[in-house]
Motif scaffolding. Structure first.
Motif, PDB file in Angstrom:
ATOM      1  N   SER A 213     -60.461  62.554   6.292  1.00 48.73           N
ATOM      2  CA  SER A 213     -61.564  63.314   6.754  1.00 48.73           C
ATOM      3  C   SER A 213     -61.452  64.906   6.579  1.00 48.73           C
ATOM      4  CB  SER A 213     -62.064  62.842   8.054  1.00 48.73           C
ATOM      5  OG  SER A 213     -61.134  63.232   9.175  1.00 48.73           O
ATOM      6  N   TYR A 214     -60.115  65.342   6.868  1.00 45.73           N
ATOM      7  CA  TYR A 214     -59.896  66.573   7.217  1.00 45.73           C
ATOM      8  C   TYR A 214     -59.509  67.313   5.850  1.00 45.73           C
ATOM      9  CZ  TYR A 214     -55.224  65.171   7.736  1.00 45.73           C
ATOM     10  OH  TYR A 214     -53.916  64.430   7.543  1.00 45.73           O
ATOM     11  N   GLU A 215     -59.355  66.404   4.811  1.00 49.09           N
ATOM     12  CA  GLU A 215     -58.737  67.158   3.611  1.00 49.09           C
ATOM     13  C   GLU A 215     -59.994  67.268   2.577  1.00 49.09           C
ATOM     14  OE1 GLU A 215     -54.566  64.516   3.422  1.00 49.09           O
ATOM     15  OE2 GLU A 215     -56.480  63.535   2.523  1.00 49.09           O
ATOM     16  N   GLY A 216     -59.706  68.586   1.758  1.00 49.90           N
ATOM     17  CA  GLY A 216     -60.724  69.129   0.847  1.00 49.90           C
ATOM     18  C   GLY A 216     -60.430  68.973  -0.554  1.00 49.90           C
ATOM     19  N   VAL A 217     -61.968  69.142  -1.416  1.00 51.26           N
ATOM     20  CA  VAL A 217     -61.771  68.947  -2.796  1.00 51.26           C
ATOM     21  C   VAL A 217     -61.848  70.125  -3.290  1.00 51.26           C
ATOM     22  CG1 VAL A 217     -63.000  67.866  -4.435  1.00 51.26           C
ATOM     23  CG2 VAL A 217     -62.889  66.851  -2.225  1.00 51.26           C
TER      24      VAL A 217
ATOM     25  N   GLU B  84     -53.666  73.798  11.256  1.00 53.99           N
ATOM     26  CA  GLU B  84     -54.755  72.857  11.634  1.00 53.99           C
ATOM     27  C   GLU B  84     -56.174  73.541  11.881  1.00 53.99           C
ATOM     28  OE1 GLU B  84     -53.527  71.876  15.466  1.00 53.99           O
ATOM     29  OE2 GLU B  84     -52.744  73.716  15.982  1.00 53.99           O
ATOM     30  N   HIS B  85     -56.472  74.644  11.631  1.00 55.20           N
ATOM     31  CA  HIS B  85     -57.608  75.310  11.784  1.00 55.20           C
ATOM     32  C   HIS B  85     -58.539  74.978  10.362  1.00 55.20           C
ATOM     33  CE1 HIS B  85     -55.753  77.107  14.959  1.00 55.20           C
ATOM     34  NE2 HIS B  85     -56.865  77.179  15.760  1.00 55.20           N
ATOM     35  N   ARG B  86     -57.572  74.746   9.172  1.00 50.91           N
ATOM     36  CA  ARG B  86     -58.134  74.895   7.975  1.00 50.91           C
ATOM     37  C   ARG B  86     -58.235  73.620   7.354  1.00 50.91           C
ATOM     38  NH1 ARG B  86     -57.163  80.622   6.995  1.00 50.91           N
ATOM     39  NH2 ARG B  86     -57.642  81.472   8.961  1.00 50.91           N
ATOM     40  N   VAL B  87     -59.120  73.121   6.627  1.00 54.58           N
ATOM     41  CA  VAL B  87     -59.289  71.967   5.836  1.00 54.58           C
ATOM     42  C   VAL B  87     -58.120  71.973   4.824  1.00 54.58           C
ATOM     43  CG1 VAL B  87     -60.598  71.090   4.016  1.00 54.58           C
ATOM     44  CG2 VAL B  87     -61.917  71.557   5.901  1.00 54.58           C
ATOM     45  N   GLN B  88     -57.520  70.992   4.588  1.00 56.22           N
ATOM     46  CA  GLN B  88     -56.199  70.936   3.906  1.00 56.22           C
ATOM     47  C   GLN B  88     -56.629  70.474   2.419  1.00 56.22           C
ATOM     48  OE1 GLN B  88     -52.806  71.735   4.914  1.00 56.22           O
ATOM     49  NE2 GLN B  88     -54.653  72.498   6.562  1.00 56.22           N
ATOM     50  N   PRO B  89     -56.356  71.277   1.381  1.00 60.18           N
ATOM     51  CA  PRO B  89     -56.519  70.828   0.095  1.00 60.18           C
ATOM     52  C   PRO B  89     -55.775  69.662  -0.319  1.00 60.18           C
ATOM     53  CG  PRO B  89     -55.869  73.155   0.076  1.00 60.18           C
ATOM     54  CD  PRO B  89     -55.750  72.571   1.579  1.00 60.18           C
ATOM     55  N   ARG B  90     -56.628  68.852  -0.875  1.00 62.29           N
ATOM     56  CA  ARG B  90     -55.692  67.401  -1.088  1.00 62.29           C
ATOM     57  C   ARG B  90     -56.256  66.842  -2.570  1.00 62.29           C
ATOM     58  NH1 ARG B  90     -51.766  64.197  -1.481  1.00 62.29           N
ATOM     59  NH2 ARG B  90     -52.234  62.153  -1.139  1.00 62.29           N
ATOM     60  N   VAL B  91     -57.591  67.123  -3.113  1.00 57.09           N
ATOM     61  CA  VAL B  91     -57.772  66.761  -4.408  1.00 57.09           C
ATOM     62  C   VAL B  91     -58.249  67.771  -5.099  1.00 57.09           C
ATOM     63  CG1 VAL B  91     -59.760  65.275  -5.430  1.00 57.09           C
ATOM     64  CG2 VAL B  91     -58.663  64.395  -3.368  1.00 57.09           C
ATOM     65  N   VAL B  92     -58.035  67.852  -6.686  1.00 55.85           N
ATOM     66  CA  VAL B  92     -58.685  68.630  -7.402  1.00 55.85           C
ATOM     67  C   VAL B  92     -59.448  67.968  -8.276  1.00 55.85           C
ATOM     68  CG1 VAL B  92     -58.098  70.150  -9.547  1.00 55.85           C
ATOM     69  CG2 VAL B  92     -56.552  70.341  -7.512  1.00 55.85           C
TER      70      VAL B  92
END
Lengths: 342, 342, 342, 342
Positions: free
Chosen positions: B77-81, B130-138
């Motif tokens: 949930s906290y990972e970004g695209v 932890e304040h930032r969305v963590q990039p996980r998917v390109v």
């Protein structure tokens, strides 16, 4: 599996020839995407008329999607949905209402899959208490997952109760056609007290198409966005629309449902008197629920496809479809008798 | 609208005859629902082989649904695209990734719709904070929304970069066929560095069918549940599967895409030299982006259907489809010349 | 870390003595939980009056929570939030708006952290297009994350623009007190054009308390349920409420903010003329943004705590707090001068 | 309300003096925000040791937040949580698990609020069926919402059952201290079979602080991000941490809980023999559930604060707190006797 007709589910049948013909007829030239085409306008318009819907009609691909879309028009995040424990939204949608809508289902045990004002009342506690999910929508299935039908009087009573209690009424109409055929009423009669409902095409002879019918005009503004966001906006919408057009033409939907219902009654009558077989629910649609000896269940399943509904209670479900024939039913009935040793 | 061929979108074309024939051929007798039928097994198996996918293949109804399903296999949930600003997931899905996945899109402006390791790097800040969305998917689109293609070398470079940075790679392949045709490579070549990708049928001659291809076996366990929960599990799955089978037989998918690409090139070549018309992007698929005088745009739109991509920049998009003919293109090109006053 | 006063963040300061005293004074006997106690009634009432809020006031624990709660009163799932790229909701909340609200943020690059009608307009395209997230809320931070303040005229202009465009206006007021002190206006002046806003206590001397202020009565019905659902309903609410009461008594909030602002101005004035140091933003609150030589940044950080805001641009952020003293500032300024070699 | 001691809830008590003193002692100078301060390190470390937690400890503000955060570490979107119908997560969190986690709760009716392997088994049907939410977490409350305690043997049996069935075990420990006091065991004993659990401070004398304890190291990586995203990351974390430190020092937590439990036993013993009063649940913590004549309930509520738990069954709940005195209990007991007419 066997070449014998399946009594497993009405979604195991193929599509009606008229539906496939309609797909072919719609397959000429270009059409603007996403529903702004004449086929969609015509089919949606015909459904609006048939339901007396002042809102609008939105085609989607699956029953789960129809329920989620319909409910999403009626709920805020902290509002809940009162439903029977046996409801498809509760049991068979892999948590889509909770996950996609974020809504809690407030379930009620029922003997026959049907809600009533009395059963609903039990869930109307703690309204206004911020610690509790606030009941906002009542959802019923017509016909229910147990093959039973609400009468028009029951629908009216539910509708009036919901209005008085400031609850919205949603109908999961995956098999709404079978209810209309059983009750001998119109789609508008069935929808009269609902805020939003679905109308299933897939189990009635379509390739795969469901309609979400919005009764009141003030509910409709959100619908296009919600449908798109939920991944249900078809680019080549005409191919959904014409499936419904084919079902509407010459009341094919009603004919299909009436036939399936008749086959279920024929099946129920055929097994009347089989030792150890007992109808578990009244036959009010195209489903026959029967409690049966486990040995006989196992024996029957060797050659015929159907599901055991409740292992503990030894209840099986036999579904008929628009293309189940009298011969299919008679052959199956004969095998039930044979297996019973009577 | 006009009877003239639309250059509005490849999803305005009808379905290929072979696809409709396949629907008719699958329309005999019963089939177990939800994909446990021989048609689905065969088509999914053929796609697995074509892509070299050790995971599995999942049919869904729309491109938005395919993207959401594919991404949902890869994210917490906290990972970004990370995606291009112009990406379909960012622009054209009515917020489905944010709403259905709950994921933030970390967008990157690009000149041509294509990401690169350098552009992605700009988004790889604050990993572990932890304040930032963590990039996980390109996620990349192949072909892109601007009609451009990643070369195989670019895909390889992106894949290696993602692996090194512990990022997953998803490909939105709504027009993957057009990329294969343009690059002269196999589907497996295109998929080699992806974790999950979609393969579009709808824009390539299907009635409405997309496939989500899971490359790695360890990613596949969640997929059936996620598909169901997202409202994309077809009960009569065979009718999705055979659309792909029809496209796979005799490489119809490649033929269709190659033809559409050729028509785009013919169009681009045909207008070469038109005063005031300038290609805005290279033509690497079935899209032609051209900047044009506003008066000429208005004049052309009187008789032809197409979209203005960027009003400020006066850029139009002309899409060809598998059924666009040389005569369609030539008639359109002639009108462009006429309108230019040259 | 060092015993020297931190210029890292105003949330690194402890709580004001008056706040701790208030906690102790509230610590007698029982109180009904969840806000139905006299302390909460009094503090919430005082804030309603101060803001001119006809809706209500809801205490929560963190700034992220306040923003999520406030925005959740204003949005449906497919509606988006226009915000500056630098906004806390976009950058520093780990994707909470996307995950908890399911809403897309429609970001706008700004030079100074401030939105304007012109900047917002660029995001008001495709309204009514079902493929696109529909802009519904504009959120601004007052003061902004770059330390700048909207003037009252700018707020009015934004408010009128939003009303004309049927957009809601939310204000992230984590440092609203500093804006009031800077502008010399009342809280009601700042809130006049907002639909919902937050009022931060934590950075102004509280232990940890934020208030969500709902301006219009018709927006307030959902708030108690949303706060509970979002995990922000304190059982012992009195301990949140009295923190605000302490800040309100004798306008302590304004005194605290005014002092912090004055310390920032003193700092900015103190370093005026330091070679290589250049104010990056005007000083309109308790933040000083300065571009500085990297070697000097590194040297300063050996003894003093502060953050580098933008490594590429060599910009540092120096925050003052309600308890920063003139001596703290002067010692720091002296070190800046020393490090500059001037 | 009355000045008489409330028996309404243990969260109506104020904070323990030691807790307020700890707040004051922590209120000197700056501290780095968000938990990277010595007070937080110390308290979190002490809790890790006390629980034998190899993962970590995360402070949050409310019980609902603790449950949501804890469960969010253990679930994927289509996985469900088995819980008692009476569980706080099911009844008293306004749908937070469904809305914030997107997870379905699979509820089980229980006579005493306690789950058992047998009761859980009833929910372990259809594992692997994509139409159904997949059970993944069992959550129990220790003590339960009915005031009952799991014995250590029961916890062990549940833990082994969960491991064998590949289920995770979460414990809602809002009143875990009361269980430890009742069972005479350590926190580590209670946590031995759990994957994640909460440890409540608020009801045990804190101002407002709960801890989420992660037992296994491999579960901990997500926790900081999830806490932040869920709006529970305190900037001035020290003020949460020292509340727990105060409770840990000299085992104040255990003393407080033991005292509250003793007062509940005193109350239960005191009313033994009152005509018409019958213990509805065994007294195993600080709650006394009693069925009582409605007239007597009404009469008692005139002067004393407590809640009717079940109107139909005429059951009331009397809670004691760490600050309930023997005199409070005796006065209340006397009134119960008086009202009974005995």
């Amino acid at each position: 599996m066997t070449q014998r007709k399946s009594f497993g589910s009405d979604n195991q049948a193929g599509a009606h020839d008229a539906v496939l013909s309609a797909l072919a007829q719609a397959n000429f030239g270009d059409a603007v995407g996403y529903g702004d085409d004449p086929w969609t306008q015509r089919a949606a318009g015909a459904l609006r008329t048939a339901f007396g819907a002042r809102g609008g009609v939105f085609f989607v691909f699956t029953g789960t999607a129809a329920n989620v879309l319909g409910l999403s028009m009626l709920l805020r995040s902290y509002e809940g949905v009162i439903c029977a424990e046996s409801a498809h939204v509760n049991v068979d949608e892999c948590g889509a209402p909770e996950r996609i809508l974020g809504s809690k289902l407030l379930t009620v045990p029922t003997p026959d899959g049907k809600l009533s004002p009395g059963l609903i009342s039990a869930r109307l506690v703690d309204r206004g208490d911020e610690h509790r999910v606030q009941p906002r929508v009542v959802t019923i299935s017509q016909v229910t997952e147990l093959g039973t039908c609400y009468t028009l009087a029951e629908l009216k009573s539910l509708g009036e109760f919901c209005r008085a209690e400031k609850l919205r009424l949603y109908i999961d109409g995956a098999r709404l056609a079978n209810a209309a055929a059983h009750l001998g009423c119109s789609l508008a009669d069935l929808a009269a007290h609902a805020d939003v409902l679905s109308f299933g095409g897939t189990k009635n002879g379509a390739v795969g198409a469901e309609a979400v019918v919005v009764m009141a005009e003030e509910l409709v503004a959100n619908a296009p966005f919600l449908r798109k966001q939920q991944g249900q906006l078809a680019s080549k919408m005409r191919y959904l629309a014409v499936q419904f057009q084919a079902l509407l033409d010459d009341d094919l939907w009603l004919h299909n449902a009436g036939h399936a219902n008749a086959m279920a009654r024929r099946l129920a009558e055929g097994i009347h008197g089989v030792p150890g077989a007992r109808l578990w629910q009244p036959v009010e649609s195209n489903a026959v629920f029967v409690s049966l000896d486990p040995a006989q269940i196992a024996s029957l399943q060797r050659n015929w496809q159907f599901y055991v509904w409740d292992t503990a209670a030894q209840v099986v479900r036999w579904m008929t479809a628009y293309d189940t024939t009298e011969a299919d039913v008679d052959a199956f009935v004969a095998e039930v008798w044979r297996g019973s040793g009577a």
